[in-house]
Design a protein around this motif. Structure first.
Motif, mmCIF file in Angstrom:
data_model
loop_
_atom_site.group_PDB
_atom_site.id
_atom_site.type_symbol
_atom_site.label_atom_id
_atom_site.label_comp_id
_atom_site.label_asym_id
_atom_site.label_seq_id
_atom_site.Cartn_x
_atom_site.Cartn_y
_atom_site.Cartn_z
ATOM 1 N N LEU A 39 -3.460 -10.849 -8.419
ATOM 2 C CA LEU A 39 -4.539 -10.483 -7.676
ATOM 3 C C LEU A 39 -5.588 -11.477 -7.772
ATOM 4 C CD1 LEU A 39 -5.441 -6.694 -8.532
ATOM 5 C CD2 LEU A 39 -5.000 -7.584 -6.338
ATOM 6 N N LEU A 57 -6.541 -1.542 2.208
ATOM 7 C CA LEU A 57 -6.590 -0.286 1.578
ATOM 8 C C LEU A 57 -5.772 0.894 2.219
ATOM 9 C CD1 LEU A 57 -7.489 1.486 -0.998
ATOM 10 C CD2 LEU A 57 -9.573 1.909 0.200
ATOM 11 N N GLY A 235 3.986 0.409 2.138
ATOM 12 C CA GLY A 235 3.419 -0.574 1.666
ATOM 13 C C GLY A 235 4.118 -1.956 1.705
ATOM 14 N N GLN A 239 2.591 -5.476 3.523
ATOM 15 C CA GLN A 239 2.780 -6.553 2.812
ATOM 16 C C GLN A 239 3.312 -7.706 3.676
ATOM 17 O OE1 GLN A 239 2.159 -8.050 -0.083
ATOM 18 N NE2 GLN A 239 2.895 -9.783 0.308
ATOM 19 N N ARG A 247 -4.435 -6.288 -2.362
ATOM 20 C CA ARG A 247 -3.976 -4.948 -2.111
ATOM 21 C C ARG A 247 -4.817 -4.009 -2.762
ATOM 22 N NH1 ARG A 247 0.879 -2.200 -0.422
ATOM 23 N NH2 ARG A 247 0.387 0.144 -0.943
ATOM 24 N N LEU A 248 -5.631 -2.984 -2.387
ATOM 25 C CA LEU A 248 -6.442 -1.958 -3.133
ATOM 26 C C LEU A 248 -5.666 -0.746 -3.128
ATOM 27 C CD1 LEU A 248 -10.154 -2.765 -2.043
ATOM 28 C CD2 LEU A 248 -8.835 -3.741 -3.940
ATOM 29 N N SER A 249 -5.725 0.073 -4.049
ATOM 30 C CA SER A 249 -5.219 1.536 -3.810
ATOM 31 C C SER A 249 -6.217 2.630 -4.344
ATOM 32 C CB SER A 249 -4.134 1.612 -5.020
ATOM 33 O OG SER A 249 -3.437 2.714 -5.012
ATOM 34 N N GLN A 253 -3.891 2.288 -11.145
ATOM 35 C CA GLN A 253 -2.548 1.411 -11.266
ATOM 36 C C GLN A 253 -2.564 0.874 -12.726
ATOM 37 O OE1 GLN A 253 -0.609 0.411 -8.227
ATOM 38 N NE2 GLN A 253 -1.685 2.016 -7.601
ATOM 39 N N SER A 257 -0.544 -4.948 -12.610
ATOM 40 C CA SER A 257 -0.174 -4.445 -11.215
ATOM 41 C C SER A 257 -0.758 -5.424 -10.163
ATOM 42 C CB SER A 257 -0.562 -2.972 -10.790
ATOM 43 O OG SER A 257 -0.239 -2.680 -9.461
ATOM 44 N N ASP A 258 0.237 -5.634 -9.061
ATOM 45 C CA ASP A 258 -0.330 -6.519 -7.920
ATOM 46 C C ASP A 258 -1.261 -5.707 -6.990
ATOM 47 O OD1 ASP A 258 1.277 -4.983 -6.654
ATOM 48 O OD2 ASP A 258 2.670 -6.478 -5.770
ATOM 49 N N LYS A 259 -1.705 -4.514 -7.593
ATOM 50 C CA LYS A 259 -2.676 -3.570 -6.589
ATOM 51 C C LYS A 259 -3.769 -3.204 -7.522
ATOM 52 C CE LYS A 259 0.589 -0.599 -5.471
ATOM 53 N NZ LYS A 259 1.352 0.351 -4.984
#
Length: 328
Positions: A39, A57, A235, A239, A247-249, A253, A257-259
């Motif tokens: 991130l 998101l 997802g 990407q 990337r938000l979620s 997480q 994480s890459d989110k």
């Protein structure tokens, strides 16, 4: 205009701190000390290039079909306040980074429709309501994207949602057997699976349902795997569609994480979302609760422009509601 390297790095860390304040806690209830390396790398790329920070998101799919959780099929105050919170987050980033910030809500309703038991026309109405809220509230940092906007997913000019779902799974999906084995391999995967099973079972339950609790749970489990399969495909597509974006979620997480899992409104349940809940006005703040919880605690329904909007707790009830939330 590109900022000097030292100034850019300061902005990166200041923005990261802003984002970290919105994190959804992990299982332990603790927050990560900083954004993950993936991130930070994406954030640094935007800032050093002097470009607006772009975030995506996946969220706001459709209201839960369970009337024990929500007021109806259309967005209400729960969504409105959540959109306001996302707008404020972008504005705070823009106050640090002159190039600004932008957040794309990637509505995944059509991705899940048949699996979650919500029809495509109902999803269309919900998404139109979200767009209308963004416009009426002047949320200039927000925009939307959905499965029907992915023009290169299908060759025809106006494919149906069903055709889009099929194209999404064909091009970006993975076999259910692979997903099952991957989920069962890690604690994080098991937590995700259990959380979605719980939601699916709650959404599926009806007072007159002849099925046993075990049968409802078994059906929820089979559909939960499909939800995760479709979510991963969505997802993967996002990407490809937004390769540089943060990337938000709406789910917690794991660290690294890459989110980034984020909260929009306060809630005692780390998995609760505006579309699985109602807004409850406590006087000094508004929180999310399931509809039956709000009603059981004596909250009163408020209508706005002739439609159910949210619940309100009166001063004499507030202490009990807060105690119940703390115990949840």
């Amino acid at each position: 205009m590109r900022p000097p390297r030292d100034a850019a790095e300061t902005r990166v860390h200041d923005i990261a701190q802003r984002l970290a304040r919105h994190q959804r806690c992990d299982r332990s209830g603790t927050l990560a000390p900083a954004l993950s390396d993936p991130l930070m790398a994406r954030l640094r790329d935007f800032v050093q290039a002097g470009e607006a920070v772009h975030m995506v998101l996946p969220a706001f799919p459709a209201k839960s079909p369970s009337r024990r959780k929500v007021l109806g099929t259309l967005p209400d105050l729960a969504e409105a306040l959540s959109l306001d919170a996302l707008e404020r987050l972008c504005a705070r980033i823009a106050a640090i980074h002159p190039a600004g910030a932008r957040l794309t809500i990637c509505s995944d309703g059509h991705v899940f429709g048949p699996t979650i038991g919500v029809s495509d026309p109902v999803i269309d109405q919900y998404q139109a309501g979200i767009k209308d809220m963004i416009a009426r509230r002047g949320l200039r940092h927000l925009d939307t994207f959905c499965l029907l906007d992915g023009e290169h997913l299908h060759g025809t000019a106006a494919p149906t949602p069903e055709q889009r779902r099929a194209a999404l799974m064909m091009r970006h999906g993975h076999p259910l057997a692979d997903i099952r084995s991957e989920l069962l391999r890690t604690d994080g995967g098991l937590r995700q699976l259990r959380g979605i099973i719980r939601f699916m079972a709650e959404d599926d339950w009806r007072p007159d349902d002849p099925r046993s609790a075990t049968q409802i749970q078994r059906h929820a489990k089979s559909r939960a795997y499909q939800v995760i399969q479709h979510s991963l495909a969505w997802g993967n597509f996002l990407q490809q569609r937004f390769p540089r974006s943060l990337r938000l979620s709406i789910h917690p997480q794991a660290h690294g994480s890459d989110k980034l899992g984020i909260h929009m409104l306060p809630t005692a349940d780390a998995w609760l979302t505006p579309w699985h809940a109602v807004a409850v006005d406590l006087g000094d703040r508004t929180v999310l609760m399931k509809r039956h919880q709000a009603e059981n605690q004596g909250a009163r329904l408020v209508h706005v422009e002739g439609r159910p909007s949210h619940y309100r707790v009166w001063p004499d009830q507030r202490r009990r509601v807060l105690q119940d939330r703390a115990a949840a």
